[in-house]
Design an enzyme around this catalytic site. Sequence first.
Site, short mmCIF file in Angstrom:
data_model
loop_
_atom_site.label_atom_id
_atom_site.label_comp_id
_atom_site.label_asym_id
_atom_site.label_seq_id
_atom_site.Cartn_x
_atom_site.Cartn_y
_atom_site.Cartn_z
NE ARG A 127 32.53 -53.89 -15.08
CZ ARG A 127 33.85 -53.95 -14.92
NH1 ARG A 127 34.38 -54.79 -14.07
NH2 ARG A 127 34.62 -53.19 -15.64
NE ARG B 54 23.86 -60.91 -22.26
CZ ARG B 54 25.13 -61.04 -22.57
NH1 ARG B 54 26.05 -60.71 -21.71
NH2 ARG B 54 25.48 -61.47 -23.74
CG ASP C 37 28.93 -51.41 -22.36
OD1 ASP C 37 29.64 -50.71 -23.11
OD2 ASP C 37 29.40 -52.30 -21.63
CE1 TYR D 138 37.00 -50.25 -24.01
CE2 TYR D 138 36.08 -48.41 -22.76
CZ TYR D 138 36.55 -49.71 -22.82
OH TYR D 138 36.56 -50.47 -21.68
NE ARG E 2 31.30 -59.72 -16.90
CZ ARG E 2 32.49 -59.36 -17.34
NH1 ARG E 2 32.97 -59.89 -18.44
NH2 ARG E 2 33.21 -58.48 -16.67
#
Length: 367
Positions: free
Chosen positions: A37, A50, A86, A164, A41
């Site tokens: 990552r 973004r 992702d 998921y 963010r």
Amino acid sequence: TCSLLRSPKGFPKLKNDTFLRAARGEETEYTPVWCMRQAGRFLPEFHEIRGSQDFFATCRSPKLCCELTLQPLRRFPLDAAIIFSDILVLPQALGMEVVMVSGKGPVFTEPLKEVEDLLKLRQKVDVTAELGYVFQAITLTRHSLEGKVPLLGFSGAPWTLMSYMIEGGGSTTMAKAKSWLYCHPEASHRLLRLLADVTTDYLVGQVAAGAQALQLFESHAGHLGPELFQDFALPYIRDIAQAVKSKLKEEALPLVPMIIFAKDAHYALRDLAHAGYEVVGLDWTIRPQEARAQVGKDVTLQGNLDPCALYAPKEKIGELVKKMLESFGTQRYIANLGHGIYPDMNPEHVGAFVEAVHAHSRHINKH
């Protein structure tokens, strides 16, 4: 820097191959480092790019993926880049709808509830048609990196994707998905086989597009015990490594190093070391010496600093890194966190981590 006008081949010459050499078990003058990552963010420039745009719309834009992949490399002397994408683009390729809900994470509008729901999934997936945007992002980014460092591609592993698809999002217990393993073992294997086949094609496509290494994320391994892992996760992890390698050979593509990262699966390290991957990634719940004893000398280890260690003052980060390097040794080792960087992390602390790895590993190698 991410202009789409470049030809797919004729990639720039690689200037820093430390990460690839460590992955293959060759000697390195310092320990390479990257962060899961790292394109994300915790960087203010990430949010500027973004903005309020839909997460998966960002994933489908090769230019934005390229820019987000390059951002951390402008700040930190990392030894590898990982394509911004992702793991859930794969269930989308199978025909499932996934939306990213702010403050909640990914949500499947119609998760798999009954065994019959498997019939709704595409049984044959043309990865170029469904996931070509990832391949374009990889090719574009490989050019835009200008050979600075190698580019990693990745995918989720079958059990993690299955969990998921049945849970419909994140879960603390994975009880719905695990109930399938106990109540519908045949259907579970059918789904896992489908996921493994698509993942194989997807990873081979990433190498064809320019990925120089691959990581498979079994992020939900910790929800399985040794037996369920043995039956429902490990066989597919093994098959993917084998199938990817044989297809790369068939298609005369480079045999790139592969990394398996099965979070919280310290109970399966021995098996993972023999699953066909050059590198085994570790979370922070295992002692380096124990991990090395279990995997042996023929596999490179990657990890395993607790991501929360980056909240510590910079000097403390340096001490923790030094200890980690002394425990793992500087060779056949790639420094990383034991999971992804958290969104509220101070970028300067990430920089302190990267620099500490380089400085301490050089020092240890000299002395």
